[in-house]
Design a protein around this motif. Structure first.
Motif, PDB file in Angstrom:
ATOM      1  N   ASN A 173       0.769  -1.280  -0.159  1.00 38.15           N
ATOM      2  CA  ASN A 173      -0.046   0.046  -0.113  1.00 38.15           C
ATOM      3  C   ASN A 173       1.148   1.294   0.018  1.00 38.15           C
ATOM      4  OD1 ASN A 173      -3.097  -0.416   0.305  1.00 38.15           O
ATOM      5  ND2 ASN A 173      -2.472  -1.789   1.680  1.00 38.15           N
ATOM      6  N   TRP A 174       2.081   1.262   0.268  1.00 32.63           N
ATOM      7  CA  TRP A 174       2.932   2.437   0.626  1.00 32.63           C
ATOM      8  C   TRP A 174       4.139   2.068  -0.343  1.00 32.63           C
ATOM      9  CZ3 TRP A 174       0.548   0.090   4.627  1.00 32.63           C
ATOM     10  CH2 TRP A 174      -0.544   0.919   5.265  1.00 32.63           C
ATOM     11  N   GLY A 175       4.246   1.018  -1.408  1.00 34.64           N
ATOM     12  CA  GLY A 175       5.072   0.861  -2.219  1.00 34.64           C
ATOM     13  C   GLY A 175       6.299   0.120  -1.740  1.00 34.64           C
ATOM     14  N   ASP A 176       6.172  -0.743  -0.543  1.00 32.60           N
ATOM     15  CA  ASP A 176       7.094  -1.483  -0.081  1.00 32.60           C
ATOM     16  C   ASP A 176       6.929  -3.027  -0.493  1.00 32.60           C
ATOM     17  OD1 ASP A 176       8.531   0.043   2.591  1.00 32.60           O
ATOM     18  OD2 ASP A 176       6.570   0.633   1.935  1.00 32.60           O
ATOM     19  N   ALA A 177       7.953  -3.818  -0.767  1.00 34.08           N
ATOM     20  CA  ALA A 177       7.635  -5.152  -1.248  1.00 34.08           C
ATOM     21  C   ALA A 177       7.646  -6.059  -0.352  1.00 34.08           C
ATOM     22  CB  ALA A 177       8.826  -5.457  -2.384  1.00 34.08           C
TER      23      ALA A 177
END
Length: 495
Positions: free
Chosen positions: A118-122
């Motif tokens: 959701n925040w661009g973390d994998a």
């Protein structure tokens, strides 16, 4: 000693009113258990949202994987989950490789897991203090915090791990139209970057857009009670708008009445809703169907700022777009703006707290390599448009007459605007085509020099150069040596 180990260290956190100190103990034993204990004490009064340990579950290995949470069957989601994946648990167990499970146990807090994409973390993140509990919370001087996370391997550990399938650089992906790529506009800047498809301009109540020779991606921030007047005032700029992003000062995600009002006020203009914040907000407050075009912003360091994490997070970018396409039933998705550092903290409990939104690496080779990786990754998800950085300044493509490596990257890409792109199935690589001219752009996404094997290129007038202008000659072996964070540009005529 032997097949066991122990690490101890102390940490001190001093920032403003915060004085918190803790000690860590990490122990590994011969049975395959690693125990991480953190015990801390407050030496001042302060407000906190969360204190404690986090566990990141890797995206590639875990997406869609079956898992037992407190003994209950569940799974890590494939599409980005808008809400907590698992809640209120002490134990998680899932299969790492056939015949070998990993079990995690948690003490000292109520833990839950969220979808960090959701925040661009994998990754999927497990943390203490559930979001459903109020925050911030007052911490008193002398308060103590203790948490323990234990990881245990269950089953037979093989002598050698199964080989990990490495991506292969190919030129076989199907061609798709290259979406418009633009930049954020800096007021008063004479520079507009290398041939942008559009320039993003943000205006608020009482402000007017600038007169520019480039189509505007105009982001209007509506003020309570002035919405209709703000929108009507934009009529003189209708012909110069590539699209209108509509946000409201009192909403995280634009509600449909403001989208409809913008459509009525400016007929014929492409009106885009969504959020000026992260994908998380859009995912949690999904617009009703049929959905309008939407937007969300993106930064690789909402949670971590080291280069390794920023590169690893590239894997999550297309999955955000794919998830949005799914719940929006195909409505266009614009990613705007994409910045190295977040522009502001949308969840700050103190809106007046200082916030640094400039990254010194903007002018570095790393920024160019990461940007190419981000562009290639985002294009996989099918965005309607992309907006990067700013035209000039410390968050831009150039500053005080000095052009940054990202300037030269977009200068190379600009020759293919209006053309097509194709996936290469290789991190940091992008294939472009316009007419008979083709290009392969390749980034070394590591801080060490590496050697790359180029695929066979069937064409003539081939040219190989680094972003810094140095010409290369791969020879018959097609091997090229790449410097740390280097970018290689290969161009040729296909006929």
């Amino acid at each position: 000693q032997g097949r066991a180990f122990e690490i101890r260290y102390r940490a001190t956190h001093l920032a403003g009113e915060i004085d918190f100190r803790w000690r860590a103990s990490i122990r590994g034993d011969e049975q395959g258990t690693i125990r991480f204990e953190a015990a801390g004490r407050a030496y001042s009064d302060f407000l906190r949202n969360r204190i404690g340990l986090c566990v990141h579950h890797p995206l590639r290995e875990c997406a869609g994987l079956r898992v037992r949470v407190n003994g209950r069957e569940s799974e890590f989601p494939r599409l980005v989950s808008p809400h907590q994946v698992f809640t209120d648990f002490r134990q998680i167990r899932y299969t790492l490789i056939p015949g070998l499970d990993v079990e995690l146990r948690f003490e000292g807090e109520i833990f839950e897991t969220e979808d960090h994409r959701n925040w661009g973390d994998a990754n999927y993140k497990t943390y203490g203090t559930p979001l459903r509990l109020r925050f911030p919370v007052q911490v008193k001087k002398g308060d103590e915090v203790r948490q323990v996370v234990s990881l245990r391997l269950l089953g037979k550990v093989p002598e050698a791990l199964p080989p990990r399938e490495e991506p292969q650089l190919t030129l076989e992906g199907r061609w798709r139209p290259l979406p418009p790529i633009g930049f954020g506009y800096v007021p008063g800047s004479a520079a507009i970057g290398p041939r942008p498809a559009h320039l993003r301009v943000d205006i608020r109540s009482g402000e007017s857009p600038p007169k520019l020779d480039v189509p505007l991606e105009l982001a209007i921030h509506l003020a309570p009670g002035h919405e209709r007047d703000q929108l009507r005032a934009l009529a003189p700029w209708k012909s110069s708008l590539a699209r209108l992003l509509v946000f409201h000062e009192r909403e995280k995600v634009t509600s449909m009445p403001w989208v409809e009002l913008a459509r009525q006020s400016l007929p014929g203009v492409t009106v885009v809703g969504g959020t000026n914040m992260w994908f998380a907000e859009l995912n949690r407050e999904r617009p009703p169907l049929p959905a309008p075009p939407v937007a969300f912003a993106l930064s690789p360091q909402v949670h971590a700022s080291d280069e390794l994490s920023m590169v690893e997070n590239l894997e999550a970018f297309p999955q955000m777009l794919e998830s949005a396409t799914y719940f929006l039933k195909g409505a266009p998705v614009h990613v705007t703006p994409i910045t190295l550092k977040p522009r502001f903290n949308p969840v700050a409990t103190d809106p007046n707290a200082p916030f640094e939104n400039t990254d010194a690496r903007q002018s570095s080779d790393f920024a160019a390599a990461w940007t190419l990786g981000a562009l290639a990754s985002l294009l996989e998800g099918g965005p309607a448009s992309l907006t990067f950085y700013e035209t000039a300044g410390p968050r831009g493509l150039e500053d005080q007459g000095r052009r940054f490596p990202v300037f030269y990257l977009f200068e190379a890409i600009a020759a293919y605007y209006g053309g097509e792109f194709a996936r290469t199935f290789f991190p940091g690589a992008l294939r472009l085509r316009k007419g008979n001219r083709q290009a392969l752009l390749l980034a070394n996404l590591q801080g060490t020099a590496r050697q790359f094997q180029l695929p066979p290129i069937a064409g003539k007038f081939a040219r190989f150069r680094l972003l810094n202008g140095n010409e290369l000659e791969p020879g018959s072996s097609r091997l090229v040596d790449m410097p740390p964070w280097g970018v290689l540009i290969c161009e040729w005529d296909s006929k």
